[in-house]
Enzyme design. Structure first.
Site, mmCIF file in Angstrom:
data_model
loop_
_atom_site.group_PDB
_atom_site.id
_atom_site.type_symbol
_atom_site.label_atom_id
_atom_site.label_comp_id
_atom_site.label_asym_id
_atom_site.label_seq_id
_atom_site.Cartn_x
_atom_site.Cartn_y
_atom_site.Cartn_z
ATOM 1 N N ALA A 73 19.172 24.172 76.158
ATOM 2 C CA ALA A 73 18.677 22.853 75.784
ATOM 3 C C ALA A 73 18.390 22.786 74.289
ATOM 4 O O ALA A 73 18.012 23.779 73.657
ATOM 5 C CB ALA A 73 17.417 22.516 76.569
ATOM 6 N N GLY A 118 19.810 27.662 79.158
ATOM 7 C CA GLY A 118 20.494 26.597 79.876
ATOM 8 C C GLY A 118 22.002 26.717 79.852
ATOM 9 O O GLY A 118 22.688 26.173 80.726
ATOM 10 N N GLU A 121 22.736 28.538 82.817
ATOM 11 C CA GLU A 121 22.497 27.677 83.983
ATOM 12 C C GLU A 121 23.696 26.760 84.245
ATOM 13 O O GLU A 121 24.030 26.486 85.404
ATOM 14 C CB GLU A 121 21.214 26.872 83.775
ATOM 15 C CG GLU A 121 19.989 27.782 83.817
ATOM 16 C CD GLU A 121 18.688 27.039 83.560
ATOM 17 O OE1 GLU A 121 17.865 26.963 84.476
ATOM 18 O OE2 GLU A 121 18.506 26.536 82.418
ATOM 19 N N GLU A 142 14.045 32.320 78.907
ATOM 20 C CA GLU A 142 13.079 31.226 78.749
ATOM 21 C C GLU A 142 11.628 31.673 78.784
ATOM 22 O O GLU A 142 10.753 31.017 78.200
ATOM 23 C CB GLU A 142 13.313 30.157 79.842
ATOM 24 C CG GLU A 142 14.528 29.277 79.614
ATOM 25 C CD GLU A 142 15.791 29.829 80.235
ATOM 26 O OE1 GLU A 142 16.739 29.063 80.423
ATOM 27 O OE2 GLU A 142 15.832 31.056 80.535
#
Length: 273
Positions: A73, A118, A121, A142
């Site tokens: 992100a 991310g 992910e 994270e």
């Protein structure tokens, strides 16, 4: 003036093209290809384009440039927006990756560079992860930011590697090279390539083996659905889904061609129907 992260943008953050049955989705917001809400809107649109295109049988998702698949992100965005927006941003990202995962076409993540947070992910929502040897690190760090992997990482990593190993990697926030990731099953295969362009051509060549006439793409999609949906159900429920999908395939043109080719001792010419 601060950027309004809540609105879509005309800036091209995702490139989409189709190459002989393979849809290529490229994240492009250098240098990190970090995703924002505007980028996820474009990712969502690209997934829908590939889903509705009858000529697309495989989706390849990758990052632009030599260094990054995706760094996760956009931290600038997360710093500027409020908790209300962050919640709905994560919800939309979850919905988009579920759409990718639920699309009955094979999805390959081409990891051309670092794939962290991310970025991993996104890759976890793909069916197969292929990485360029020596090109970067992979992991979910994270915890070092005081948060958890919030775009499906806690769920998909545990389903892929098992609860104990996934917990270990996430609470340590450890990143590893692609070769180690291949050894533990996080990456399916590692490819030697001189640069990202050569790597992408190798991945697209790999993807084309799942495109008609070489492969029955309809059967590939049914296998994907049986695995993804069946594993979330009881064994009995999964077997019922498998039977229903098999019956649909028995009635397909590809199944008729496959059985005929076998009996005639020739290579089948599938049509994806």
């Amino acid at each position: 003036m601060k950027r309004d992260w809540t609105q879509p943008t005309e800036e091209k953050l995702v490139d989409y093209e189709v190459r002989a049955g393979v849809a290529l989705i490229r994240l492009q917001d250098p240098p990190a290809n970090a995703y924002s809400y505007p980028m996820f809107r474009q990712i969502d649109d690209a997934i829908l384009r590939a889903r509705f295109d009858r000529e697309v049988h495989v989706v390849v998702i990758t990052g632009a440039g030599e260094k990054m698949f995706c760094a996760g992100a956009n931290i600038e965005m997360l710093k500027e927006v409020d908790p209300y927006f962050k919640y709905y941003f994560c919800l939309h990202a979850n919905e988009t990756l579920l759409r990718l995962e639920n699309t009955p076409k094979l999805v390959i993540a081409a990891l051309n560079g670092h794939c962290v947070g991310g970025g991993l992910e996104i890759a976890l929502a793909a069916d197969i992860r292929v990485a360029r040897r020596g090109a970067g690190k992979i992991g979910l760090p994270e915890v070092a930011l005081g948060v958890l992997p919030g775009t499906g990482g806690t769920q998909r990593l545990a389903r892929l590697l098992g609860k104990a190993k996934a917990l270990e990697l996430m609470v340590e926030g450890r990143v590893m090279d692609f070769e180690e990731a291949e050894r533990i099953g996080l990456v399916n295969r590692v490819i030697e390539a001189s640069d990202s362009a050569a790597f992408l051509e190798e991945v697209i060549a790999f993807a084309r083996q799942f495109v008609p006439p070489a492969r029955a793409a309809k059967a590939v999609g049914a296998i994907k659905r049986a695995v993804h949906s069946g594993l979330e159900a009881s064994l009995e429920g999964g077997l019922a889904l498998e039977r229903e999908l098999q019956q649909q395939l028995f009635e397909s043109s590809d199944a008729r061609e496959g059985f005929a080719a076998f009996l005639e001792k020739r290579s089948p010419a599938f049509q994806g129907r």
